[in-house]
Design a protein around this motif. Structure first.
Motif, PDB file in Angstrom:
ATOM      1  N   PRO A 107       0.811  -1.224   0.000  1.00 41.78           N
ATOM      2  CA  PRO A 107       0.000   0.000   0.000  1.00 41.78           C
ATOM      3  C   PRO A 107       0.844   1.274   0.000  1.00 41.78           C
ATOM      4  N   LEU A 149       1.929   1.766  -3.638  1.00 43.02           N
ATOM      5  CA  LEU A 149       0.775   2.186  -4.442  1.00 43.02           C
ATOM      6  C   LEU A 149       0.357   3.618  -4.138  1.00 43.02           C
ATOM      7  N   PHE A 150       0.330   3.959  -2.846  1.00 40.81           N
ATOM      8  CA  PHE A 150      -0.049   5.320  -2.461  1.00 40.81           C
ATOM      9  C   PHE A 150       0.920   6.338  -3.058  1.00 40.81           C
ATOM     10  N   TRP A 163      -7.835  10.584  -4.065  1.00 35.86           N
ATOM     11  CA  TRP A 163      -8.346   9.671  -3.040  1.00 35.86           C
ATOM     12  C   TRP A 163      -9.815   9.901  -2.726  1.00 35.86           C
ATOM     13  N   LEU A 211     -11.834   5.986  -3.841  1.00 37.44           N
ATOM     14  CA  LEU A 211     -10.569   5.293  -4.020  1.00 37.44           C
ATOM     15  C   LEU A 211      -9.826   5.193  -2.688  1.00 37.44           C
ATOM     16  N   GLY A 212      -9.949   6.203  -1.840  1.00 37.52           N
ATOM     17  CA  GLY A 212      -9.331   6.159  -0.516  1.00 37.52           C
ATOM     18  C   GLY A 212      -9.926   5.060   0.347  1.00 37.52           C
ATOM     19  N   MET A 241      -8.499   1.856  -0.843  1.00 33.30           N
ATOM     20  CA  MET A 241      -7.108   1.711  -0.412  1.00 33.30           C
ATOM     21  C   MET A 241      -7.034   1.275   1.051  1.00 33.30           C
ATOM     22  N   PHE A 261      -7.964  -2.345   1.234  1.00 36.63           N
ATOM     23  CA  PHE A 261      -6.826  -3.137   0.778  1.00 36.63           C
ATOM     24  C   PHE A 261      -5.769  -3.247   1.881  1.00 36.63           C
ATOM     25  N   GLY A 262      -5.533  -2.156   2.585  1.00 36.36           N
ATOM     26  CA  GLY A 262      -4.571  -2.168   3.690  1.00 36.36           C
ATOM     27  C   GLY A 262      -4.985  -3.114   4.805  1.00 36.36           C
ATOM     28  N   LEU A 278      -3.481   4.132   6.862  1.00 38.67           N
ATOM     29  CA  LEU A 278      -2.494   3.161   6.399  1.00 38.67           C
ATOM     30  C   LEU A 278      -1.290   3.109   7.343  1.00 38.67           C
TER      31      LEU A 278
END
Length: 137
Positions: free
Chosen positions: A11, A14-15, A27, A46-47, A50, A53-54, A104
């Protein structure tokens, strides 16, 4: 050796790729929007994706830390280094100063704390004090 690489670096990479390409505003862009039965409109940005995903990465990292192997210590050291990079970027890099990156960073912190805690707990279970193998002191 691949087990020694902390997954929380994914992450972070990607970030940074998205942040360098488009800055902070990406985001908050809507990916999915649904109207619920109640009539409310639910939006996933999208944030949000993310952060989700984290959390999945954190789950995989915790599964990795349960296994006792020689790469576990290396993984803990690397996870700590990744956490330090998260903290430094949060403080210094402009496009990282937002709530998505902060969460994150918390995920990376939980990875470090959980990894060390699980390893210590597992190691203490493997050590016995004051008893011989056959149960006679």
């Amino acid at each position: 050796m691949i087990n020694a690489i902390p997954l929380t670096i994914i992450p972070l990479i990607l970030f940074n790729i998205v942040g360098i390409a488009d800055g902070d505003r990406v985001w908050w862009s809507e990916i999915v929007g649904l109207t619920m039965v109640s009539g409310a409109h639910w939006v996933m940005t999208l944030g949000d994706l993310m952060i989700s995903f984290g959390i999945v990465i954190l789950f995989l990292e915790i599964l990795k830390s349960v296994r006792a192997s020689t790469s576990t210590i290396t993984n803990h050291i690397a996870s700590t280094a990744v956490l330090i990079v998260y903290v430094i970027e949060f403080i210094v890099v402009g496009y990282c100063a937002n709530s998505v990156f902060f969460i994150l960073t918390l995920i990376a912190l939980f990875d470090v704390v959980a990894g060390f805690s699980i390893t210590i707990r597992t190691a203490s279970r493997d050590v016995t004090f004051g008893h011989s193998v056959d149960g006679v002191p």
